[in-house]
Motif scaffolding. Sequence first.
Motif, PDB file in Angstrom:
ATOM      1  N   LEU A   1      32.195  39.055  41.937  1.00  0.00           N
ATOM      2  CA  LEU A   1      33.360  39.817  42.272  1.00  0.00           C
ATOM      3  C   LEU A   1      34.708  39.434  41.697  1.00  0.00           C
ATOM      4  CD1 LEU A   1      32.248  39.394  46.092  1.00  0.00           C
ATOM      5  CD2 LEU A   1      32.192  41.376  44.745  1.00  0.00           C
ATOM      6  N   THR A   2      35.553  40.152  41.375  1.00  0.00           N
ATOM      7  CA  THR A   2      36.772  39.648  40.698  1.00  0.00           C
ATOM      8  C   THR A   2      37.899  39.733  41.551  1.00  0.00           C
ATOM      9  OG1 THR A   2      35.695  39.818  38.501  1.00  0.00           O
ATOM     10  CG2 THR A   2      38.162  39.736  38.444  1.00  0.00           C
ATOM     11  N   ALA A   3      39.109  38.872  41.509  1.00  0.00           N
ATOM     12  CA  ALA A   3      40.295  39.339  42.213  1.00  0.00           C
ATOM     13  C   ALA A   3      41.286  38.893  41.136  1.00  0.00           C
ATOM     14  CB  ALA A   3      40.194  38.190  43.457  1.00  0.00           C
ATOM     15  N   LEU A   4      42.213  39.899  40.955  1.00  0.00           N
ATOM     16  CA  LEU A   4      43.354  39.624  39.914  1.00  0.00           C
ATOM     17  C   LEU A   4      44.567  39.094  41.077  1.00  0.00           C
ATOM     18  CD1 LEU A   4      44.189  39.746  37.235  1.00  0.00           C
ATOM     19  CD2 LEU A   4      45.173  41.951  37.620  1.00  0.00           C
ATOM     20  N   VAL A   5      45.089  37.801  40.521  1.00  0.00           N
ATOM     21  CA  VAL A   5      46.012  37.339  41.825  1.00  0.00           C
ATOM     22  C   VAL A   5      47.097  36.662  40.768  1.00  0.00           C
ATOM     23  CG1 VAL A   5      44.532  37.010  43.593  1.00  0.00           C
ATOM     24  CG2 VAL A   5      45.010  35.124  42.027  1.00  0.00           C
ATOM     25  N   SER A   6      48.134  36.301  41.093  1.00  0.00           N
ATOM     26  CA  SER A   6      49.341  35.846  40.680  1.00  0.00           C
ATOM     27  C   SER A   6      49.647  34.544  41.024  1.00  0.00           C
ATOM     28  CB  SER A   6      50.667  36.707  40.616  1.00  0.00           C
ATOM     29  OG  SER A   6      51.802  36.013  40.158  1.00  0.00           O
ATOM     30  N   CYS A   7      49.063  33.438  40.258  1.00  0.00           N
ATOM     31  CA  CYS A   7      49.477  32.125  40.702  1.00  0.00           C
ATOM     32  C   CYS A   7      49.756  31.193  39.390  1.00  0.00           C
ATOM     33  CB  CYS A   7      48.102  31.428  40.998  1.00  0.00           C
ATOM     34  SG  CYS A   7      47.881  29.757  41.628  1.00  0.00           S
TER      35      CYS A   7
ATOM     36  N   ASN B   1      41.050  42.222  50.840  1.00  0.00           N
ATOM     37  CA  ASN B   1      40.690  42.585  52.313  1.00  0.00           C
ATOM     38  C   ASN B   1      39.189  42.331  52.393  1.00  0.00           C
ATOM     39  OD1 ASN B   1      43.274  43.405  53.418  1.00  0.00           O
ATOM     40  ND2 ASN B   1      42.789  45.336  52.727  1.00  0.00           N
ATOM     41  N   ASP B   2      38.288  42.007  51.202  1.00  0.00           N
ATOM     42  CA  ASP B   2      37.106  41.703  51.149  1.00  0.00           C
ATOM     43  C   ASP B   2      36.697  40.203  51.218  1.00  0.00           C
ATOM     44  OD1 ASP B   2      34.406  41.527  50.874  1.00  0.00           O
ATOM     45  OD2 ASP B   2      34.473  42.278  48.735  1.00  0.00           O
ATOM     46  N   PRO B   3      36.210  39.897  52.602  1.00  0.00           N
ATOM     47  CA  PRO B   3      35.838  38.535  52.610  1.00  0.00           C
ATOM     48  C   PRO B   3      35.228  37.679  51.743  1.00  0.00           C
ATOM     49  CG  PRO B   3      35.712  39.712  54.727  1.00  0.00           C
ATOM     50  CD  PRO B   3      35.694  40.895  53.668  1.00  0.00           C
ATOM     51  N   ASN B   4      34.251  38.577  51.059  1.00  0.00           N
ATOM     52  CA  ASN B   4      33.535  38.147  49.762  1.00  0.00           C
ATOM     53  C   ASN B   4      34.274  37.902  48.439  1.00  0.00           C
ATOM     54  OD1 ASN B   4      31.225  37.917  51.569  1.00  0.00           O
ATOM     55  ND2 ASN B   4      30.990  40.165  51.362  1.00  0.00           N
ATOM     56  N   SER B   5      35.573  38.264  48.562  1.00  0.00           N
ATOM     57  CA  SER B   5      36.290  38.347  47.209  1.00  0.00           C
ATOM     58  C   SER B   5      36.891  36.924  47.066  1.00  0.00           C
ATOM     59  CB  SER B   5      37.136  39.220  47.195  1.00  0.00           C
ATOM     60  OG  SER B   5      38.102  39.233  46.375  1.00  0.00           O
ATOM     61  N   GLY B   6      37.050  36.512  46.049  1.00  0.00           N
ATOM     62  CA  GLY B   6      37.878  34.996  45.709  1.00  0.00           C
ATOM     63  C   GLY B   6      39.043  35.140  46.123  1.00  0.00           C
TER      64      GLY B   6
END
Length: 325
Positions: free
Chosen positions: A17-23, A125-130
Amino acid sequence: MNKKNLFKGLFMGIFTLTALVSCSSSDDKGQVTTDVVVTTDTPGTTDTPGTTDTPGTTDTPGTTDSPGTETPPESAKIYKHKILIEDFTGAWCQFCPRVSYSIEQAEESYGDDIVVAAIHNTTSNDPNSGGYDPFHLSAQSSLITKLNITGFPSVYINRDKKWKYPEDTNIQNPKTYLQDGSPIGIKIGSALTASSGTINVSFKFSFDYTQQLKYVVYVLEDGLIFRQANATKHYGNTSGQPRWEENFVHNSVVRTVAGGILGTNIPADKAKNNQTFTVDNISVNYTSTDISKLRVAVIVVDKDGKAINAQVANANTTLEYQQQQ
């Protein structure tokens, strides 16, 4: 925008699972944010973190720290003044533990002088997502826009200045904004259950304000357990590599805001010397884990939205006006 796979394979999972975030490693307003790709596949080689963004100039205390255009005389500052620290964070943000650690150190050093509010953001919103953070505050968008927050972590003092970067080597920086008292006293009472309740707040003034003041009410919760991405040297991470901190303790988490996050007006005729303004039975709804760890924070902001005093009280207690010692 530079794309860096900063921490691949941080924990075991069946699905990728991939989550694109700004950090970003820097919380400076002029930063170049880093898109962090978190994959939950079988652990493999961990990518080396990218280069640290160089922070720009940091604001220092100055005349803009005065409440609006009005400067109350020292004789009017008869109530306790506290500094507001708002930490914009996320469980997915690998550099956010630097701020969490810094706040913990500040609380140990001068905790009675600060009010901390951790405003969490989720990217999924997916609890399995990073990118998932279960403590997401939906009401934060207008404040993020007002403060022009472009990346995480971002930590603001009194909704005005940024905590000097790097925060963990500038622990005393927020204390430089502490004033020798305030002309605004804040009284807090509450009756809270696990999911709802009422809050009573009162403000007592020892100065005639001519500008529009507002108040903000947060319900906070301490001791919330959830994983935290960590690419810092804190919390036992001596590897120099990003990793998940399982069972991380999240404190001062904003569970809800009563009214608008930018504030509710205090009537102009009440913001005067010897006047008291009271709001009873403010209704709040939220999710909590432990009632005993709930607190209520109240903030007063000036016409520019800058916090000029703040106070915090344990839930289901009454905190009287605190006089300046």
